[in-house]
Write a protein that holds these residues in place. Structure first.
Motif, PDB file in Angstrom:
ATOM      1  N   GLN A 112     -14.958 -72.405  57.176  1.00  0.00           N
ATOM      2  CA  GLN A 112     -15.208 -72.306  58.611  1.00  0.00           C
ATOM      3  C   GLN A 112     -14.812 -73.588  59.337  1.00  0.00           C
ATOM      4  OE1 GLN A 112     -19.150 -70.872  59.610  1.00  0.00           O
ATOM      5  NE2 GLN A 112     -19.141 -69.417  57.912  1.00  0.00           N
ATOM      6  N   TYR A 113     -15.054 -74.737  58.719  1.00  0.00           N
ATOM      7  CA  TYR A 113     -14.640 -76.005  59.325  1.00  0.00           C
ATOM      8  C   TYR A 113     -13.125 -76.038  59.512  1.00  0.00           C
ATOM      9  CZ  TYR A 113     -19.004 -78.744  59.286  1.00  0.00           C
ATOM     10  OH  TYR A 113     -20.249 -79.251  59.565  1.00  0.00           O
ATOM     11  N   ILE A 164     -22.010 -73.839  62.380  1.00  0.00           N
ATOM     12  CA  ILE A 164     -21.649 -73.663  60.971  1.00  0.00           C
ATOM     13  C   ILE A 164     -22.831 -74.152  60.147  1.00  0.00           C
ATOM     14  CG2 ILE A 164     -20.071 -74.273  59.092  1.00  0.00           C
ATOM     15  CD1 ILE A 164     -17.890 -74.734  61.149  1.00  0.00           C
ATOM     16  N   TYR A 165     -23.476 -73.236  59.453  1.00  0.00           N
ATOM     17  CA  TYR A 165     -24.641 -73.610  58.653  1.00  0.00           C
ATOM     18  C   TYR A 165     -24.242 -74.486  57.467  1.00  0.00           C
ATOM     19  CZ  TYR A 165     -27.405 -70.094  61.166  1.00  0.00           C
ATOM     20  OH  TYR A 165     -28.055 -69.386  62.129  1.00  0.00           O
ATOM     21  N   ASN A 166     -25.124 -75.408  57.111  1.00  0.00           N
ATOM     22  CA  ASN A 166     -24.938 -76.185  55.888  1.00  0.00           C
ATOM     23  C   ASN A 166     -24.976 -75.245  54.689  1.00  0.00           C
ATOM     24  OD1 ASN A 166     -24.884 -78.528  57.392  1.00  0.00           O
ATOM     25  ND2 ASN A 166     -27.056 -78.971  57.083  1.00  0.00           N
ATOM     26  N   ALA A 180     -18.851 -72.623  54.261  1.00  0.00           N
ATOM     27  CA  ALA A 180     -18.901 -73.635  55.316  1.00  0.00           C
ATOM     28  C   ALA A 180     -17.580 -74.400  55.406  1.00  0.00           C
ATOM     29  CB  ALA A 180     -20.048 -74.605  55.056  1.00  0.00           C
TER      30      ALA A 180
END
Length: 357
Positions: A351-352, A168-170, A348
């Motif tokens: 997604q978390y 998961i990109y910042n 993001a």
């Protein structure tokens, strides 16, 4: 949903900034959020939503956190627990197990794991890190990595099932107002570097590149935003290279965007990166970037050089050439801004929360 975020401290680093941004986003969307800071720390320099409960355990060492952290987990009874950065991840797993494995536990890693990083940054050896991960990481519900490169490094040194390793990109919490196009004038250049004043950021490579540019008759100024243990060392380095009139140390700045907007270029000479919030923040302002091509992070943000220049780590001659080339051949600000929108904290945070295992 009740969420617990466990961090080593609330300092001014990129990882802390990302997790605070995620927490702010979650509470904004109706979730109940607690941030637990393990080590002795001052208040965060980043803005934390007042609806977030902040707990300071104020322990001196990571290993002292096991039972204080167990108590927090017992009391909070969170549905989701996100704990960031080895070795805090190991301690959090132990505390979580002692608490009867309340809620789902996800580990978040911001740094790639290899021999050099283990020795220089984590002050241990890769074998010890690998052994601890092989013993404990399988208990967690998942491992989140901030780049594909970090994910690959975890996969190589642990027994974690690949299906439990997620990238998961910042992302940015808020995108700045689109700045006016930079008035880049070769021969009168202002560049900026952002990051902790530490060995891993390798500002010496940037300094040496500036020396070559000066020899070519280019008038150039460098502003460095960040603090850290190497401030005096870097000042002495700048003095020895006769760059005192060219380099300014601005210290930590809460709002870096006002400095980015006035710069012509971001130069990033790090030895390694898990991601690189500095690069993302720069392109969100439409600023061109010259970065070292560390194994992970910059190349993923810049799409292998499509959205910025990548040079060999430690190669100051290549960096000098790339700076000159990018000043003379800038990528359109609109293109860079559009690229940055692929990395948002809204995406993001979703997604978390969508992670199940």
């Amino acid at each position: 949903m009740k969420i617990l975020v466990i961090l080593p401290n609330l300092g001014g680093g990129g990882a802390e900034k990302v997790h605070i941004s995620l927490a702010n986003n979650w509470v904004k969307n109706g979730h109940e959020v607690t941030i637990c800071s393990g080590l002795i720390t001052q208040d965060s320099p980043f803005e934390i939503d007042k609806r977030i409960n902040v707990i300071h355990l104020n322990c001196r060492k990571i290993r002292d956190l096991i039972f204080p952290l167990k108590k927090v987990i017992d009391v909070e009874k969170a549905d989701r627990i996100y704990t960031a950065m080895w070795p805090l991840t190991i301690i959090s797993i132990i505390s979580w197990i002692f608490s009867g494995r309340l809620g789902k536990l996800f580990l978040v890693e911001h740094t790639s794991f290899n021999e050099r990083n283990a020795k220089n940054i984590m002050k241990t050896n890769l074998g010890k890190i690998s052994l601890s991960m092989k013993i404990f990481y399988g208990f967690a519900d998942g491992v989140v990595c901030v780049s594909k490169g970090v994910a690959n490094s975890i996969n190589k040194i642990s027994y974690v099932n690949k299906r439990k390793i997620h990238t998961i990109y910042n992302g940015l919490e808020a995108f700045p107002t689109i700045p006016k196009p930079s008035k880049v004038q070769p021969g009168n250049i202002e560049i900026i570097s952002i990051g902790r004043l530490s060995d891993d950021k390798d500002y010496q490579t940037t300094f040496k590149a500036l020396t070559l540019l000066k020899e070519d008759g280019i008038k150039i100024k460098l502003k460095i935003i960040g603090d850290g243990p190497n401030l005096e060392l870097l000042r002495n380095e700048a003095k020895s290279l006769k760059l005192l009139d060219n380099v300014s140390f601005l210290g930590f700045k809460k709002n870096i965007f006002k400095y980015l907007v006035d710069a012509d270029l971001l130069v990033h000479s790090s030895n390694f990166e898990g991601f690189s919030m500095a690069i993302l923040e720069a392109i969100s302002c439409g600023k061109n970037v010259v970065s070292t091509d560390t194994p992970h992070g910059p190349s993923e943000i810049l799409d292998n050089g499509k959205f910025g220049s990548l040079v060999e780590v430690g190669n100051y001659e290549a960096m000098a050439k790339a700076i000159k080339f990018r000043i003379e051949n800038p990528i359109s600000p609109e293109v860079l801004i559009e690229r940055s929108k692929k990395f948002s904290i809204d995406e993001a945070s979703k997604q978390y929360l969508e992670l199940t295992s």
